[in-house]
Scaffold this motif. Structure first.
Motif, PDB file in Angstrom:
ATOM      1  N   GLY A  59       0.800  -1.222   0.000  1.00  0.00           N
ATOM      2  CA  GLY A  59       0.000   0.000   0.000  1.00  0.00           C
ATOM      3  C   GLY A  59       0.828   1.266   0.000  1.00  0.00           C
ATOM      4  O   GLY A  59       1.884   1.348  -0.618  1.00  0.00           O
ATOM      5  N   TRP A  60       0.359   2.251   0.734  1.00  0.00           N
ATOM      6  CA  TRP A  60       0.943   3.598   0.729  1.00  0.00           C
ATOM      7  C   TRP A  60       2.200   3.654   1.587  1.00  0.00           C
ATOM      8  O   TRP A  60       2.295   3.013   2.633  1.00  0.00           O
ATOM      9  CB  TRP A  60      -0.089   4.595   1.244  1.00  0.00           C
ATOM     10  N   PHE A 128       9.912  -1.434  -4.532  1.00  0.00           N
ATOM     11  CA  PHE A 128       8.589  -1.098  -5.067  1.00  0.00           C
ATOM     12  C   PHE A 128       8.255  -1.982  -6.263  1.00  0.00           C
ATOM     13  O   PHE A 128       7.184  -2.599  -6.336  1.00  0.00           O
ATOM     14  CB  PHE A 128       8.574   0.385  -5.464  1.00  0.00           C
ATOM     15  N   LEU A 129       9.174  -2.075  -7.218  1.00  0.00           N
ATOM     16  CA  LEU A 129       8.942  -2.866  -8.427  1.00  0.00           C
ATOM     17  C   LEU A 129       8.903  -4.358  -8.127  1.00  0.00           C
ATOM     18  O   LEU A 129       8.131  -5.106  -8.749  1.00  0.00           O
ATOM     19  CB  LEU A 129      10.035  -2.560  -9.452  1.00  0.00           C
ATOM     20  N   GLU A 182       3.905   6.902  -4.530  1.00  0.00           N
ATOM     21  CA  GLU A 182       3.722   6.712  -3.087  1.00  0.00           C
ATOM     22  C   GLU A 182       3.045   5.379  -2.744  1.00  0.00           C
ATOM     23  O   GLU A 182       3.181   4.898  -1.618  1.00  0.00           O
ATOM     24  CB  GLU A 182       2.902   7.866  -2.509  1.00  0.00           C
ATOM     25  N   HIS A 183       2.326   4.805  -3.681  1.00  0.00           N
ATOM     26  CA  HIS A 183       1.511   3.611  -3.397  1.00  0.00           C
ATOM     27  C   HIS A 183       1.892   2.517  -4.392  1.00  0.00           C
ATOM     28  O   HIS A 183       1.904   2.745  -5.609  1.00  0.00           O
ATOM     29  CB  HIS A 183       0.028   3.979  -3.546  1.00  0.00           C
ATOM     30  N   ASP A 184       2.206   1.311  -3.894  1.00  0.00           N
ATOM     31  CA  ASP A 184       2.635   0.246  -4.805  1.00  0.00           C
ATOM     32  C   ASP A 184       1.471  -0.421  -5.541  1.00  0.00           C
ATOM     33  O   ASP A 184       1.670  -1.340  -6.332  1.00  0.00           O
ATOM     34  CB  ASP A 184       3.498  -0.793  -4.094  1.00  0.00           C
ATOM     35  N   GLN A 269      -5.166   8.285  -3.476  1.00  0.00           N
ATOM     36  CA  GLN A 269      -3.856   8.047  -2.890  1.00  0.00           C
ATOM     37  C   GLN A 269      -3.045   7.027  -3.692  1.00  0.00           C
ATOM     38  O   GLN A 269      -1.815   7.077  -3.700  1.00  0.00           O
ATOM     39  CB  GLN A 269      -4.040   7.569  -1.441  1.00  0.00           C
ATOM     40  N   VAL A 270      -3.735   6.128  -4.393  1.00  0.00           N
ATOM     41  CA  VAL A 270      -3.047   5.067  -5.131  1.00  0.00           C
ATOM     42  C   VAL A 270      -2.174   5.630  -6.251  1.00  0.00           C
ATOM     43  O   VAL A 270      -1.147   5.049  -6.587  1.00  0.00           O
ATOM     44  CB  VAL A 270      -4.064   4.061  -5.708  1.00  0.00           C
ATOM     45  N   VAL A 271      -2.550   6.750  -6.841  1.00  0.00           N
ATOM     46  CA  VAL A 271      -1.802   7.295  -7.982  1.00  0.00           C
ATOM     47  C   VAL A 271      -0.993   8.542  -7.610  1.00  0.00           C
ATOM     48  O   VAL A 271      -0.496   9.240  -8.490  1.00  0.00           O
ATOM     49  CB  VAL A 271      -2.753   7.621  -9.161  1.00  0.00           C
ATOM     50  N   HIS A 272      -0.819   8.824  -6.319  1.00  0.00           N
ATOM     51  CA  HIS A 272      -0.059   9.998  -5.898  1.00  0.00           C
ATOM     52  C   HIS A 272       1.437   9.829  -6.170  1.00  0.00           C
ATOM     53  O   HIS A 272       1.996   8.734  -6.026  1.00  0.00           O
ATOM     54  CB  HIS A 272      -0.257  10.245  -4.402  1.00  0.00           C
TER      55      HIS A 272
END
Length: 333
Positions: A59-60, A128-129, A182-184, A269-272
């Motif tokens: 998540g974030w 993240f990746l 910010e969000h995976d 928040q997912v696309v921030h």
């Protein structure tokens, strides 16, 4: 007597011959399914494709100044050891061992004089990746000092070098070094052909994450390798800040491609994206005229006439580092 000896030899030789043939077949199979660095290919490690949604997502992440400062101060040797243990290979290559990734992604990052930003970017983006279970490589293209920065040409170089050095990746993600998702849950997967994805449309410095206009196609964007070839990549004519991403958007429209956004462009928040601060670059005074000329010149200005001198290439522990010298040249009319 002679024929009895022959029959006896057949009894002895037959199982030996069968064993030899079986071993030879195994050796040939292993050889054909082994990569250049001696490891079995992912397809032999696991026949199961990775899930559509990775179970590793957390998540974030709070990307405060304190968090980014702490990342930048981590001991380099410790970071590289941890990344190697996680499966990152020389040149910043990674593929999951637990399943076969559905996406082969080349992350292209153009830079000049951004060492601190690059340090944070690499230390954040690899985990993240990996949580998205991607087969990826991070390629950093660094421009020498002689001429103004040319982001578009560096992206073109990164695309070409990715294909030459690391094989045919399905897509590229064209990524500014100062941008961090910010969000995976923000997908770094490959877009489908015909639908390049504009990713950084909700940025902290843009009116506190308000949506950027739909014509914006900069900062972070994903495009299939086929589509990038189709639009002839970026223009090579933009020296200094601004304009190359506007013309890239023009190129997608000229070939009837549809630029899309994750989650239908809904800001959440997912696309921030968090930006790392840096001095504002000097705008390109010719950018508007170059944008207006783009409709007529895009077929002869881009990947097809790309010229550069590779000054250095190193497969570093966390990324492929390519240093290039580029200079302006006349575009055929």
């Amino acid at each position: 007597m002679y024929w009895s000896h022959v029959a006896h030899l057949r009894v002895i030789i037959r199982p030996v011959l069968i064993t030899f043939i079986a071993i030879s077949i195994c050796v040939l199979w292993i050889h054909s399914n082994t990569s250049a660095d001696g490891n079995l290919l992912a397809a032999t490690q696991s026949v199961q494709p990775c899930p559509l949604i990775s179970p590793k997502l957390i998540g974030w992440t709070n990307l405060s100044l304190e968090t980014m400062s702490a990342m930048s101060k981590e001991d380099e040797d410790i970071v590289e050891f941890r990344m190697k243990e996680a499966g990152v290979k020389a040149g910043g290559r990674y593929e999951p061992s637990e399943c076969r990734s559905r996406h082969q992604v080349a992350i292209i990052v153009p830079i000049r004089n951004r060492t601190e930003h690059l340090t944070v970017f690499l230390r954040y983006m690899h985990p993240f990746l990996q949580r998205q279970q991607l087969n990826y490589v991070i390629i950093v293209v660094e421009q020498s000092e002689r001429w103004p920065f040319n982001r578009g040409m560096l992206m073109n170089i990164g695309f070409r070098e990715a294909q030459l050095l690391h094989g045919k990746y399905q897509c590229v993600i064209l990524h500014d070094v100062d941008m961090l998702p910010e969000h995976d849950g923000n997908p770094y997967t490959c877009p489908t052909n015909g639908k390049p994805r504009q990713m950084a449309f909700s940025i902290d410095r843009w009116n506190d994450y308000n949506s950027i206009p739909w014509s914006f196609f900069g900062a972070v964007s994903a495009i299939s390798a086929n589509d990038f070839q189709l639009i002839n990549g970026y223009s090579n004519a933009f020296w200094g800040w601004g304009g190359e991403d506007d013309q890239l958007f023009q190129r997608t429209r000229s070939q009837n491609l549809t630029v899309v956004r994750a989650f239908d462009g809904n800001v959440s928040q997912v696309v921030h994206y968090k930006t790392m601060s840096h001095p504002k670059a000097t705008p390109n005074p010719d950018r508007m005229s170059l944008i207006n000329e783009g409709w007529t010149k895009f077929k002869m200005d881009g990947l097809v006439d790309l010229r550069y001198t590779r000054l250095d290439l190193k497969l570093k522990p966390l990324y492929t580092h390519i240093v290039v010298d580029i200079q302006p040249y006349n575009i055929t009319t």
